[in-house]
Write an enzyme that holds these catalytic residues in place. Structure first.
Site, PDB file in Angstrom:
ATOM      1  N   HIS A 138       0.920  -1.216  -0.157  1.00 17.43           N
ATOM      2  CA  HIS A 138      -0.087   0.049  -0.113  1.00 17.43           C
ATOM      3  C   HIS A 138       0.848   1.301   0.163  1.00 17.43           C
ATOM      4  CE1 HIS A 138      -3.224  -3.049   1.273  1.00 17.43           C
ATOM      5  NE2 HIS A 138      -4.148  -1.911   0.756  1.00 17.43           N
ATOM      6  N   LYS A 142      -0.215   4.592   4.782  1.00 17.02           N
ATOM      7  CA  LYS A 142      -1.014   3.560   5.224  1.00 17.02           C
ATOM      8  C   LYS A 142      -0.536   3.543   6.733  1.00 17.02           C
ATOM      9  CE  LYS A 142      -3.781  -0.364   4.783  1.00 17.02           C
ATOM     10  NZ  LYS A 142      -5.162  -0.029   4.979  1.00 17.02           N
TER      11      LYS A 142
END
Length: 246
Positions: A138, A142
């Site tokens: 990600h 995040k």
């Protein structure tokens, strides 16, 4: 994600966004839809009273999400929660709210991920002796790791193997694989929207199952599908798989 939800809703005829709230009171909402007022989170209760929405779509953080859902439970507003990183206390808060309103929390609102989960379950069931490694990637902002989707994938693997297995997060030093382990790896880099891969390997062959999201719009559309489906239903906990019919 909040901006992605606004953008996706503006192109749909089945939903209308009546208001938004932002945890950051200093956030610049100048590029938001002028027809959608963006209010500070502290005004959430008033927003519900004045705007009378059918459903909440939440992509915030575990703490603020619990607060939003509690206020919605008092106001009779259905809750679609895309926030991840909940601990047991957070899950209990969602359960408590579901006694009063319908609550649907999903780690991922992609239809493709729902198909991935089914494919993983089938593959793990057919290859019970194969080693399994789960890797997710990600964007660098995040917070929770591994991702909620990766945890859902591992949950599905464990349930298919009757709870057998031990999660190993990364490897370092002298760390040979033990029988039954499920390797879990989280990577954070750049602006990656979301990638999940499951590797099954045994003998001289390997099987890879992967999903990649190219835009947050994928998740926004799914969340809006869930809100449209959830509004007006009886109190209780619901799953995204019910929305997409998987």
């Amino acid at each position: 994600m909040g901006r992605a939800v606004l953008d996706a809703a503006s192109d749909r005829e089945d939903v209308d966004v009546v208001a938004g709230v932002n945890r950051d009171p200093e956030a610049d909402a100048s590029d938001a839809d002028p027809q959608v007022p963006i209010e500070p989170a502290r005004e959430f209760g008033r927003v519900l009273r004045e705007r009378d929405p059918d459903a909440l779509v939440d992509f915030s953080g575990p703490s603020s999400s619990q607060n939003y859902v509690a206020v919605c439970a008092e106001a009779g507003v259905a809750c679609v929660v895309g926030t991840t990183g909940f601990d047991d206390r957070g899950e209990s808060a969602l359960d408590a709210a579901s006694d009063h309103v319908p609550v649907l929390r999903a780690s991922n609102f992609s239809r493709g991920v729902q198909a991935l989960l089914d494919a993983v379950e089938a593959a793990v069931g057919d290859l019970p002796e194969y080693d399994v490694e789960v890797t997710e990637t990600h964007h660098n902002g995040k917070r929770d790791a591994p991702s909620g989707t990766a945890k859902t994938v591992v949950d599905r693997i464990e349930s298919t193997r009757d709870g057998d297995g031990r999660r190993v997060h990364g490897r370092e030093g002298d760390a040979p694989r033990e029988p039954g382990e499920i390797g879990v790896h989280a990577r954070r880099a750049g602006g990656v929207r979301g990638e999940h891969e499951v590797l099954l390997a045994g003998g001289d062959e390997e099987l890879r199952l992967a999903h990649r999201a190219g835009s947050r719009a994928v998740f926004a559309e799914g969340a809006l599908d869930a809100a449209d489906w959830l509004a007006g239903r009886d109190p209780g906990r619901y799953e995204f798989s019910e929305v997409v019919g998987v």
